[in-house]
Design a protein around this motif. Structure first.
Motif, PDB file in Angstrom:
ATOM      1  N   LYS A  78       0.832  -1.205   0.000  1.00 17.41           N
ATOM      2  CA  LYS A  78       0.000   0.000   0.000  1.00 17.41           C
ATOM      3  C   LYS A  78       0.865   1.254   0.000  1.00 17.41           C
ATOM      4  N   VAL A  79       1.918   1.258   0.818  1.00 16.42           N
ATOM      5  CA  VAL A  79       2.818   2.408   0.864  1.00 16.42           C
ATOM      6  C   VAL A  79       3.496   2.612  -0.484  1.00 16.42           C
ATOM      7  N   ALA A  80       3.942   1.517  -1.108  1.00 16.24           N
ATOM      8  CA  ALA A  80       4.590   1.622  -2.426  1.00 16.24           C
ATOM      9  C   ALA A  80       3.623   2.183  -3.458  1.00 16.24           C
ATOM     10  N   THR A  81       2.360   1.762  -3.403  1.00 14.76           N
ATOM     11  CA  THR A  81       1.360   2.270  -4.339  1.00 14.76           C
ATOM     12  C   THR A  81       1.108   3.754  -4.114  1.00 14.76           C
ATOM     13  N   ILE A  82       1.035   4.174  -2.852  1.00 14.63           N
ATOM     14  CA  ILE A  82       0.810   5.584  -2.533  1.00 14.63           C
ATOM     15  C   ILE A  82       1.971   6.444  -3.021  1.00 14.63           C
ATOM     16  N   VAL A  83       3.201   5.990  -2.752  1.00 15.25           N
ATOM     17  CA  VAL A  83       4.377   6.740  -3.210  1.00 15.25           C
ATOM     18  C   VAL A  83       4.385   6.850  -4.728  1.00 15.25           C
ATOM     19  N   SER A  84       4.078   5.750  -5.416  1.00 12.55           N
ATOM     20  CA  SER A  84       4.017   5.783  -6.880  1.00 12.55           C
ATOM     21  C   SER A  84       2.922   6.728  -7.359  1.00 12.55           C
ATOM     22  N   GLY A  85       1.763   6.682  -6.683  1.00 15.48           N
ATOM     23  CA  GLY A  85       0.662   7.557  -7.077  1.00 15.48           C
ATOM     24  C   GLY A  85       0.998   9.022  -6.912  1.00 15.48           C
ATOM     25  N   ILE A  86       1.607   9.374  -5.776  1.00 21.44           N
ATOM     26  CA  ILE A  86       1.984  10.773  -5.555  1.00 21.44           C
ATOM     27  C   ILE A  86       3.043  11.200  -6.563  1.00 21.44           C
ATOM     28  N   THR A  87       3.976  10.302  -6.888  1.00 21.03           N
ATOM     29  CA  THR A  87       4.979  10.606  -7.917  1.00 21.03           C
ATOM     30  C   THR A  87       4.302  10.910  -9.250  1.00 21.03           C
ATOM     31  N   GLY A  88       3.300  10.101  -9.588  1.00 21.60           N
ATOM     32  CA  GLY A  88       2.562  10.344 -10.820  1.00 21.60           C
ATOM     33  C   GLY A  88       1.830  11.676 -10.811  1.00 21.60           C
ATOM     34  N   VAL A  89       1.221  12.016  -9.663  1.00 19.15           N
ATOM     35  CA  VAL A  89       0.522  13.301  -9.541  1.00 19.15           C
ATOM     36  C   VAL A  89       1.501  14.464  -9.729  1.00 19.15           C
ATOM     37  N   ILE A  90       2.700  14.349  -9.134  1.00 18.49           N
ATOM     38  CA  ILE A  90       3.715  15.397  -9.268  1.00 18.49           C
ATOM     39  C   ILE A  90       4.117  15.566 -10.730  1.00 18.49           C
ATOM     40  N   LEU A  91       4.310  14.458 -11.433  1.00 13.68           N
ATOM     41  CA  LEU A  91       4.707  14.530 -12.841  1.00 13.68           C
ATOM     42  C   LEU A  91       3.601  15.143 -13.693  1.00 13.68           C
ATOM     43  N   ILE A  92       2.352  14.749 -13.429  1.00 15.57           N
ATOM     44  CA  ILE A  92       1.236  15.325 -14.181  1.00 15.57           C
ATOM     45  C   ILE A  92       1.142  16.825 -13.938  1.00 15.57           C
ATOM     46  N   SER A  93       1.273  17.235 -12.678  1.00 16.48           N
ATOM     47  CA  SER A  93       1.185  18.661 -12.340  1.00 16.48           C
ATOM     48  C   SER A  93       2.359  19.440 -12.916  1.00 16.48           C
ATOM     49  N   ALA A  94       3.574  18.867 -12.833  1.00 18.60           N
ATOM     50  CA  ALA A  94       4.752  19.545 -13.357  1.00 18.60           C
ATOM     51  C   ALA A  94       4.689  19.673 -14.875  1.00 18.60           C
ATOM     52  N   GLY A  95       4.042  18.707 -15.526  1.00 12.54           N
ATOM     53  CA  GLY A  95       3.912  18.773 -16.967  1.00 12.54           C
ATOM     54  C   GLY A  95       2.955  19.837 -17.437  1.00 12.54           C
ATOM     55  N   ARG A  96       2.067  20.277 -16.550  1.00  9.77           N
ATOM     56  CA  ARG A  96       1.064  21.283 -16.927  1.00  9.77           C
ATOM     57  C   ARG A  96       1.420  22.673 -16.425  1.00  9.77           C
ATOM     58  N   GLN A  97       2.173  22.744 -15.326  1.00  8.36           N
ATOM     59  CA  GLN A  97       2.527  24.044 -14.739  1.00  8.36           C
ATOM     60  C   GLN A  97       3.700  23.842 -13.793  1.00  8.36           C
ATOM     61  N   ALA A  98       4.639  24.776 -13.812  1.00  4.49           N
ATOM     62  CA  ALA A  98       5.822  24.649 -12.964  1.00  4.49           C
ATOM     63  C   ALA A  98       5.431  24.655 -11.492  1.00  4.49           C
ATOM     64  N   LEU A  99       6.065  23.762 -10.718  1.00  5.58           N
ATOM     65  CA  LEU A  99       5.824  23.708  -9.280  1.00  5.58           C
ATOM     66  C   LEU A  99       6.594  24.821  -8.587  1.00  5.58           C
ATOM     67  N   LYS A 100       5.903  25.614  -7.794  1.00 10.53           N
ATOM     68  CA  LYS A 100       6.545  26.731  -7.113  1.00 10.53           C
ATOM     69  C   LYS A 100       6.060  26.793  -5.669  1.00 10.53           C
ATOM     70  N   LEU A 101       6.971  27.116  -4.771  1.00 11.96           N
ATOM     71  CA  LEU A 101       6.619  27.341  -3.370  1.00 11.96           C
ATOM     72  C   LEU A 101       7.621  28.333  -2.814  1.00 11.96           C
ATOM     73  N   GLY A 102       7.140  29.500  -2.409  1.00 15.00           N
ATOM     74  CA  GLY A 102       8.100  30.497  -1.972  1.00 15.00           C
ATOM     75  C   GLY A 102       7.669  31.297  -0.762  1.00 15.00           C
ATOM     76  N   THR A 103       6.527  31.922  -0.811  1.00 12.12           N
ATOM     77  CA  THR A 103       6.119  32.864   0.212  1.00 12.12           C
ATOM     78  C   THR A 103       5.447  32.170   1.386  1.00 12.12           C
ATOM     79  N   ALA A 104       5.393  32.899   2.498  1.00 19.38           N
ATOM     80  CA  ALA A 104       4.748  32.363   3.696  1.00 19.38           C
ATOM     81  C   ALA A 104       3.260  32.145   3.467  1.00 19.38           C
ATOM     82  N   ILE A 105       2.650  32.990   2.650  1.00 11.37           N
ATOM     83  CA  ILE A 105       1.225  32.858   2.385  1.00 11.37           C
ATOM     84  C   ILE A 105       0.935  31.564   1.634  1.00 11.37           C
ATOM     85  N   GLU A 106       1.883  31.133   0.793  1.00 11.59           N
ATOM     86  CA  GLU A 106       1.712  29.869   0.082  1.00 11.59           C
ATOM     87  C   GLU A 106       1.844  28.690   1.042  1.00 11.59           C
TER      88      GLU A 106
END
Length: 257
Positions: A78-106
């Protein structure tokens, strides 16, 4: 919208009375806290980052379920599936828009989305363990109706009253989205109530949401085209889910806690 398809008014009231604690908890957690923190949080973070945090909900649910229900423990598979799933979500999101995190409000926005995830996960476990005997349509309609009314009253205090003139298309879209939300929650509650269903495993299917969203955007939104990062993420998510449920159907994975 789903109220006419539930049960007789006398039965409806009796179900709410007999399961008042579950109704209150689901209303507060699933509707009130989830929607308030989710939308406020999404308003503070970039879209891609918000999608990744939302996509972590199966992980949050697995942890919450393992704490609240002794038979729904984390396993290596289950943990391996979750890690793989989150990795896939990150790749899908990164492919559509750059991942950014900077300000305290974010960072505040990220915290709000995580709170929404925890509230939803807790509500899912409560529905699975304590909602037997209440019609899922009844639970969905009363939680969305009562929670929505509270949110509306809160919005009047925060945003005031405004009556802009909206086109017919807006109201048709709103009606469609409202019905689909109420109907989807009813189906989801029914699945959670089924004997033998583990909340953590059912929530793994939420990894399919960004996959379907990406495919629909390619089909509907002008200018949206497949990108290799997005396609790779989709393949990872689909493959991990297939492997997990194929293995689960053959043998019970070893528990790790």
């Amino acid at each position: 919208m789903i109220l006419p398809f539930t049960v007789r008014p006398s039965v409806y009231i009796r179900m709410i009375r007999d399961h008042s604690s579950v109704v209150i908890l689901v209303t507060v957690l699933q509707t009130l806290m989830n929607y308030v923190f989710f939308y406020q949080g999404m308003n503070l973070v970039p879209g891609a980052l918000g999608a990744v945090i939302v996509g972590s909900q199966p992980l949050v649910t697995a942890v919450v379920a393992s704490i609240m229900h002794r038979e729904d423990r984390l396993t290596r598979t289950k943990v391996a599936t979750i890690v793989s799933g989150i990795t896939g979500v990150i790749l899908i999101s990164a492919g559509r828009q750059a991942l950014k995190l900077g300000t305290a409000i974010e960072l505040l926005g990220v915290a709000m989305i995580l709170i929404a995830n925890i509230a939803t996960a807790t509500s899912n476990v409560i529905v699975s363990l304590r909602s037997k005997g209440i019609n899922p349509l009844v639970l969905s309609s009363v939680s969305l109706g009562a929670g929505g009314l509270i949110i509306y009253l809160l919005s009047l205090c925060v945003e005031g009253t405004s009556h802009p003139s909206m086109p017919l298309e807006y109201w048709l879209d709103l009606a469609w989205l409202s019905f689909m939300s109420a109907f989807a929650f009813s189906v989801w509650f029914r699945l959670l109530q089924r004997p033998g269903v583990k909340v953590s495993e059912l929530n793994l299917w939420k990894f399919i949401i960004p996959v379907v969203g990406a495919i629909l955007s390619w089909l509907i939104v002008p200018g949206e085209n497949p990108e290799w990062l997005t396609v790779t993420g989709m393949v990872i998510i689909t493959g991990s889910l297939i492997l997990f449920f194929f293995n689960s159907s053959r043998t019970e994975p070893e528990k790790i806690n």
